[in-house]
Structure formats: structure tokens, C-alpha cells
Scaffold this motif. Structure first.
Motif, PDB file in Angstrom:
ATOM      1  N   LEU A   1     -15.589  14.531  -5.956  1.00 16.73           N
ATOM      2  CA  LEU A   1     -14.550  15.361  -6.562  1.00 16.73           C
ATOM      3  C   LEU A   1     -13.206  14.627  -6.552  1.00 16.73           C
ATOM      4  N   GLU A   2     -12.881  13.942  -5.471  1.00 19.05           N
ATOM      5  CA  GLU A   2     -11.631  13.161  -5.401  1.00 19.05           C
ATOM      6  C   GLU A   2     -11.629  12.056  -6.455  1.00 19.05           C
ATOM      7  N   ASP A   3     -12.778  11.396  -6.637  1.00 21.12           N
ATOM      8  CA  ASP A   3     -12.866  10.352  -7.664  1.00 21.12           C
ATOM      9  C   ASP A   3     -12.613  10.925  -9.052  1.00 21.12           C
ATOM     10  N   VAL A   4     -13.223  12.089  -9.328  1.00 17.71           N
ATOM     11  CA  VAL A   4     -13.057  12.727 -10.641  1.00 17.71           C
ATOM     12  C   VAL A   4     -11.601  13.151 -10.829  1.00 17.71           C
ATOM     13  N   GLU A   5     -10.991  13.733  -9.792  1.00 19.30           N
ATOM     14  CA  GLU A   5      -9.595  14.158  -9.895  1.00 19.30           C
ATOM     15  C   GLU A   5      -8.679  12.957 -10.138  1.00 19.30           C
ATOM     16  N   GLU A   6      -8.937  11.843  -9.493  1.00 16.68           N
ATOM     17  CA  GLU A   6      -8.134  10.628  -9.671  1.00 16.68           C
ATOM     18  C   GLU A   6      -8.257  10.119 -11.106  1.00 16.68           C
ATOM     19  N   LYS A   7      -9.452  10.235 -11.685  1.00 13.49           N
ATOM     20  CA  LYS A   7      -9.642   9.789 -13.066  1.00 13.49           C
ATOM     21  C   LYS A   7      -8.965  10.730 -14.055  1.00 13.49           C
ATOM     22  N   ILE A   8      -8.941  12.016 -13.733  1.00 13.66           N
ATOM     23  CA  ILE A   8      -8.313  12.999 -14.625  1.00 13.66           C
ATOM     24  C   ILE A   8      -6.793  12.856 -14.581  1.00 13.66           C
ATOM     25  N   ALA A   9      -6.235  12.796 -13.390  1.00 11.05           N
ATOM     26  CA  ALA A   9      -4.775  12.697 -13.225  1.00 11.05           C
ATOM     27  C   ALA A   9      -4.473  11.588 -12.221  1.00 11.05           C
ATOM     28  N   PRO A  10      -4.448  10.346 -12.683  1.00  3.58           N
ATOM     29  CA  PRO A  10      -4.207   9.251 -11.734  1.00  3.58           C
ATOM     30  C   PRO A  10      -2.791   9.305 -11.156  1.00  3.58           C
ATOM     31  N   ALA A  11      -2.660   8.831  -9.941  1.00  9.41           N
ATOM     32  CA  ALA A  11      -1.344   8.759  -9.304  1.00  9.41           C
ATOM     33  C   ALA A  11      -0.484   7.766 -10.084  1.00  9.41           C
ATOM     34  N   PRO A  12       0.783   8.122 -10.298  1.00  7.61           N
ATOM     35  CA  PRO A  12       1.633   7.200 -11.057  1.00  7.61           C
ATOM     36  C   PRO A  12       1.845   5.905 -10.275  1.00  7.61           C
ATOM     37  N   ALA A  13       1.852   4.828 -11.003  1.00  2.00           N
ATOM     38  CA  ALA A  13       2.076   3.525 -10.371  1.00  2.00           C
ATOM     39  C   ALA A  13       3.545   3.435  -9.982  1.00  2.00           C
ATOM     40  N   PRO A  14       3.826   3.016  -8.764  1.00  3.75           N
ATOM     41  CA  PRO A  14       5.232   2.924  -8.356  1.00  3.75           C
ATOM     42  C   PRO A  14       5.947   1.798  -9.098  1.00  3.75           C
ATOM     43  N   PHE A  15       7.243   1.996  -9.289  1.00  2.20           N
ATOM     44  CA  PHE A  15       8.033   0.936  -9.893  1.00  2.20           C
ATOM     45  C   PHE A  15       8.125  -0.217  -8.899  1.00  2.20           C
ATOM     46  N   PRO A  16       8.216  -1.425  -9.379  1.00  2.00           N
ATOM     47  CA  PRO A  16       8.318  -2.560  -8.461  1.00  2.00           C
ATOM     48  C   PRO A  16       9.659  -2.536  -7.721  1.00  2.00           C
ATOM     49  N   GLU A  17       9.634  -3.029  -6.487  1.00  2.00           N
ATOM     50  CA  GLU A  17      10.865  -3.142  -5.708  1.00  2.00           C
ATOM     51  C   GLU A  17      11.764  -4.171  -6.377  1.00  2.00           C
ATOM     52  N   ASN A  18      13.041  -3.836  -6.550  1.00  2.00           N
ATOM     53  CA  ASN A  18      13.941  -4.783  -7.182  1.00  2.00           C
ATOM     54  C   ASN A  18      15.242  -4.971  -6.403  1.00  2.00           C
ATOM     55  N   VAL A  19      15.300  -4.445  -5.183  1.00  2.00           N
ATOM     56  CA  VAL A  19      16.444  -4.679  -4.308  1.00  2.00           C
ATOM     57  C   VAL A  19      15.900  -5.286  -3.024  1.00  2.00           C
ATOM     58  N   SER A  20      16.340  -6.486  -2.724  1.00  2.00           N
ATOM     59  CA  SER A  20      15.816  -7.152  -1.532  1.00  2.00           C
ATOM     60  C   SER A  20      16.579  -6.704  -0.294  1.00  2.00           C
ATOM     61  N   VAL A  21      15.845  -6.566   0.791  1.00  2.00           N
ATOM     62  CA  VAL A  21      16.448  -6.193   2.066  1.00  2.00           C
ATOM     63  C   VAL A  21      17.428  -7.277   2.513  1.00  2.00           C
ATOM     64  N   GLU A  22      17.110  -8.519   2.203  1.00  2.00           N
ATOM     65  CA  GLU A  22      17.998  -9.624   2.576  1.00  2.00           C
ATOM     66  C   GLU A  22      19.367  -9.468   1.914  1.00  2.00           C
ATOM     67  N   LYS A  23      19.377  -9.005   0.659  1.00  2.00           N
ATOM     68  CA  LYS A  23      20.637  -8.816  -0.045  1.00  2.00           C
ATOM     69  C   LYS A  23      21.458  -7.719   0.625  1.00  2.00           C
ATOM     70  N   LEU A  24      20.811  -6.645   1.048  1.00  2.00           N
ATOM     71  CA  LEU A  24      21.513  -5.568   1.726  1.00  2.00           C
ATOM     72  C   LEU A  24      22.048  -6.036   3.074  1.00  2.00           C
ATOM     73  N   PHE A  25      21.273  -6.843   3.792  1.00  2.15           N
ATOM     74  CA  PHE A  25      21.724  -7.390   5.075  1.00  2.15           C
ATOM     75  C   PHE A  25      22.934  -8.286   4.853  1.00  2.15           C
ATOM     76  N   PHE A  26      22.888  -9.082   3.789  1.00  2.00           N
ATOM     77  CA  PHE A  26      23.998  -9.970   3.462  1.00  2.00           C
ATOM     78  C   PHE A  26      25.256  -9.161   3.195  1.00  2.00           C
ATOM     79  N   LEU A  27      25.116  -8.040   2.495  1.00  2.35           N
ATOM     80  CA  LEU A  27      26.268  -7.188   2.211  1.00  2.35           C
ATOM     81  C   LEU A  27      26.932  -6.704   3.493  1.00  2.35           C
TER      82      LEU A  27
END
Length: 156
Positions: free
Chosen positions: A31-57
Motif C-alpha cells: 500500500l505504501e508503494d502504491v501511495e508513493e506512486k500515486i502521490a510521490p513526495a516532492p523532490a527537495p530543492f538543492p542546497e544553494n547556501v553553503s554553511v562555510e559562507k555563513l560561518f565566514f559572514l
């Protein structure tokens, strides 16, 4: 056929219960497999802010350096004021109620450090606020959704 003993009946019921549990678990997974095929979880957007940049700030900034340099100067001034205040109390212990006066004056001169720590915390909070604004600006600049991807129910 001879009648079954209670142990045999229990064993048979346990086997049937285990088989039923296995079937239910298998159906649940399907049932979980069928539900995933019917309404798949949205793919997350890629990370585009680096932790290193925030540390540098958080480590950068001429204004931040000046602020903490000024804080060091204030600390040295408070230490000098505290020393002068202690010097001013010499000889008080020989007066009537000298111990009590000495105690009260010690508390009053220690209040300098309490006030300094309040100022220090306030200055650190200001520096942290400036860092937070820089961090939020970094996320705002990086929070651009690629043109070919849109959020469900959002404006295109």
C-alpha cells in the motif's frame, strides 16, 4: 482424529496469528508503494547556501572588529575604575562600622562589573543582530527557484 491438546491449539493459533501478521505487513508495504506512486513526495530543492559562507559572514566585518576592540577598551577602563574605587575605600575599615562600610563599598564597586557585563551582552547582541541580517540577506539572494521548477499551489 483424537482431540487436540491445549498446547497444540495454542501453537496452531500462534502460527495462524504470525501468518496473518506477515500478510498484513506485506499488504501495508504494498500500500505504501502504491501511495508513493500515486502521490510521490516532492523532490527537495538543492542546497544553494553553503554553511562555510555563513560561518565566514560571522567572522568578517570591519565594524564587528571595531565593536569588539571598543569593548576591550571599555573593559580596561572598567578595571581601572574598579581599582580606583577600591583605592578610595582604604582606611574605611578603621572607622566605626568599618566592616559594614567596607562590605557595602565592595558591593558598590563590584556593580561596575555588573554594568560592564550588561553593556558587553548588549554589544554582542548588536553584533549578532548584524550577523543575522547578513545571513538573511544571503538566504534571500540564494532563494531563487529555478525557472523550470515551481511550487505546488504557488504563483508561477
Amino acid at each position: 482424529m483424537p482431540p487436540k491438546t491445549q498446547d497444540e491449539i495454542k501453537a496452531e493459533l500462534l502460527a495462524r496469528l504470525n501468518a496473518t501478521a506477515d500478510v498484513v505487513a506485506n499488504l501495508s508495504a504494498q500500500l505504501e508503494d502504491v501511495e508513493e506512486k500515486i502521490a510521490p513526495a516532492p523532490a527537495p530543492f538543492p542546497e544553494n547556501v553553503s554553511v562555510e559562507k555563513l560561518f565566514f559572514l560571522s567572522r568578517e566585518g570591519e565594524a564587528r572588529d571595531k565593536l569588539f576592540s571598543a569593548l576591550d577598551m571599555v573593559n580596561k577602563a572598567v578595571q581601572t575604575m574598579h581599582k580606583e574605587a577600591k583605592n578610595a575605600t582604604h582606611g574605611v575599615q578603621h572607622l566605626r562600622n568599618g566592616k559594614a562600610w567596607g562590605h557595602v563599598m565592595e558591593k558598590a564597586s563590584n556593580l561596575l562589573y555588573a554594568n560592564f557585563h550588561a553593556v558587553e551582552e548588549s554589544m554582542r547582541a548588536m553584533a549578532d543582530s548584524a550577523h543575522l541580517v547578513a545571513t538573511l540577506a544571503t538566504f534571500a539572494r540564494a532563494d531563487v527557484v529555478p525557472e523550470d521548477e515551481t511550487l505546488e499551489g504557488g504563483a508561477e
